[in-house]
Design a protein around this motif. Structure first.
Motif, short mmCIF file in Angstrom:
data_model
loop_
_atom_site.label_atom_id
_atom_site.label_comp_id
_atom_site.label_asym_id
_atom_site.label_seq_id
_atom_site.Cartn_x
_atom_site.Cartn_y
_atom_site.Cartn_z
N MET A 194 0.84 -1.19 0.00
CA MET A 194 0.00 0.00 0.00
C MET A 194 0.88 1.25 0.00
N ASN A 195 0.55 2.20 -0.81
CA ASN A 195 1.35 3.41 -0.96
C ASN A 195 0.80 4.52 -0.07
N PHE A 196 1.12 4.45 1.22
CA PHE A 196 0.64 5.47 2.15
C PHE A 196 1.51 6.72 2.06
N GLU A 197 0.88 7.86 2.26
CA GLU A 197 1.60 9.11 2.33
C GLU A 197 2.43 9.18 3.61
N THR A 198 3.53 9.90 3.56
CA THR A 198 4.31 10.14 4.77
C THR A 198 3.46 10.92 5.76
N TYR A 199 3.47 10.48 7.02
CA TYR A 199 2.62 11.12 8.03
C TYR A 199 3.10 12.56 8.30
N PRO A 200 2.19 13.48 8.59
CA PRO A 200 2.57 14.89 8.74
C PRO A 200 3.71 15.16 9.71
N TYR A 214 -8.08 9.26 7.62
CA TYR A 214 -9.13 9.15 6.60
C TYR A 214 -8.52 8.71 5.27
N GLU A 215 -7.43 9.36 4.90
CA GLU A 215 -6.78 9.04 3.63
C GLU A 215 -6.17 7.64 3.64
N GLY A 216 -5.55 7.29 4.76
CA GLY A 216 -4.97 5.95 4.86
C GLY A 216 -6.03 4.88 4.72
N ALA A 217 -7.19 5.12 5.32
CA ALA A 217 -8.29 4.15 5.23
C ALA A 217 -8.78 4.02 3.79
N ALA A 218 -8.86 5.15 3.10
CA ALA A 218 -9.31 5.13 1.70
C ALA A 218 -8.34 4.33 0.84
N LYS A 219 -7.05 4.52 1.08
CA LYS A 219 -6.04 3.76 0.33
C LYS A 219 -6.16 2.27 0.62
N ALA A 220 -6.33 1.92 1.89
CA ALA A 220 -6.43 0.51 2.27
C ALA A 220 -7.68 -0.13 1.68
N ALA A 221 -8.74 0.66 1.53
CA ALA A 221 -9.99 0.14 0.98
C ALA A 221 -10.05 0.25 -0.54
N ARG A 222 -8.97 0.77 -1.13
CA ARG A 222 -8.90 0.99 -2.59
C ARG A 222 -10.06 1.86 -3.07
N ALA A 223 -10.36 2.87 -2.29
CA ALA A 223 -11.51 3.73 -2.60
C ALA A 223 -11.08 4.99 -3.35
N GLU A 224 -11.89 5.37 -4.29
CA GLU A 224 -11.75 6.69 -4.90
C GLU A 224 -12.16 7.73 -3.87
#
Length: 375
Positions: free
Chosen positions: A1-7, A122-132
């Protein structure tokens, strides 16, 4: 999974190699973690129940905790919830990450919507769920309120609201929340409000999305959910106690899913959390501290207090340049708003978490005032 670097890691990278001014003691307004002592009665409950570490906790939560959460919702929001309309959770971060994966798993091309800027889970969850992702942009032009685009929302399967909001500190009042409930029913998407800051109001108590659901006649909370946490209200983030509440049909299936996740809270933590949820008086003491901090902020920076949260969404010319200058010259860390947003949202802002005692808060804000005068 390509997660963004955390703030916070982005901040570390930004400040790496900069030597802060040692004439100032290090201070940080980055993390929304209360720096006040956890009330003694909560610590006592934790100590008293420490012997329960030899027992496995129930995934569904102990009855003492469930009843405390139900009583909290009754006392705080006037909500009479049934036991099948609430699930105790291990904080809310884990829910925000795993619930979308549960909810969207069987949907071929899932679509999520959430505010922008946003809490990064929120964004990490969307990536994990493969959601637009559909961004609900929050900016000065729309008074930091999520705008309704029905054509876009008609495609959504899951929508997250966050009121009171992190990082902008904006709030949605009853009429706005009712509109969103109506939209969720009209377009048949699941709507969740992240209400972790709902008890950090400064003047008037704010409604829950569940209150709004009842107001529009959706008394069974079809498609409607909320989450809440003890971390901010009780200065007890280490207890990792939260809940998800609302639509009992969704929660019944989610409870089965959680059995496999393995995120039950240890029994001593559950008992300590129970006494915290059941007591409302100690929260008023923390609200008073945050209110005092905003009085200081008005005196030093001239900014008005929000209706809720402990954040200031401070407008600056260049958030990256300001953050590095503040650290280098005044040994103070803040979070650039652009680290919390996408599509240029958050640019020109820094987030300040006023989570310290008033004396420390004043020192930090005075440094920020000096930096503002030179940037």
């Amino acid at each position: 999974m390509n997660f963004e670097t955390y703030p916070f890691e982005k901040l570390n990278q930004l400040l790496d190699g900069i030597s802060p001014n040692s004439d100032y003691t290090p201070l940080s307004l980055t993390i929304g973690e209360p720096q006040f002592e956890t009330p003694q009665f909560i610590l006592d409950a934790l100590n008293t129940n420490a012997t329960l570490l030899n027992k496995y906790p129930k995934t569904s939560g102990e009855e003492v905790l469930r009843q405390a959460m139900l009583s909290y919702n009754q006392a705080r929001f006037g909500l009479t919830l049934e036991n099948n309309q609430i699930i105790p959770t291990f904080g809310t971060r884990e829910v925000l990450f795993n619930f979308p994966q549960f909810l969207l798993h069987d949907i071929t091309e899932p679509v999520m919507a959430f505010p922008n800027p946003f809490y990064q889970i929120y964004e990490g969850a969307a990536k994990a769920a493969r959601a637009e992702v559909i961004y609900l942009n929050l900016n000065e032009a729309n008074h930091f309120q999520p705008q309704v685009d029905e054509a876009a929302l008609a495609r959504a399967d899951f929508v997250i609201l966050n009121s009171p909001n992190n990082p902008t500190s904006s709030v949605m009042l009853m009429e706005d929340l009712k509109k969103w409930v109506t939209l969720a029913l009209k377009h048949n998407f699941v709507l969740l409000n992240d209400e972790c800051y709902s008890d950090l109001y400064l003047e008037e108590p704010l409604p829950s999305l569940l209150n709004a659901s009842i107001e529009v006649g959706n008394r069974e909370f079809k498609n409607i959910l909320v989450i809440n946490s003890i971390s901010k209200r009780s200065s007890a983030p280490g207890l990792r106690s939260g809940f998800i509440a609302g639509d009992s049909d969704i929660l019944k299936a989610y409870m089965v899913y959680r059995t496999y996740v393995g995120c039950a809270s240890p029994l001593p933590l559950q008992h300590a959390a129970a006494v915290a949820w059941a007591d409302q008086n100690h929260v008023e003491l923390f609200r008073a501290k945050y209110k005092e901090n905003f009085v200081v902020a008005k005196e030093v920076l001239g900014v008005d207090a929000p209706k809720a949260t402990f954040y200031i969404w401070l407008k600056v010319k260049d958030e990256i340049a300001f953050t590095t200058y503040l650290y280098e010259h005044y040994n103070l860390k803040v979070i650039p708003g652009s680290f919390l947003g996408r599509q240029n949202e958050g640019e020109g802002y820094v987030r300040l978490a006023l989570v310290h005692e008033a004396e420390i808060t004043k020192e930090a804000l005075e440094r920020i005032k000096l930096a503002l005068e030179k940037n």
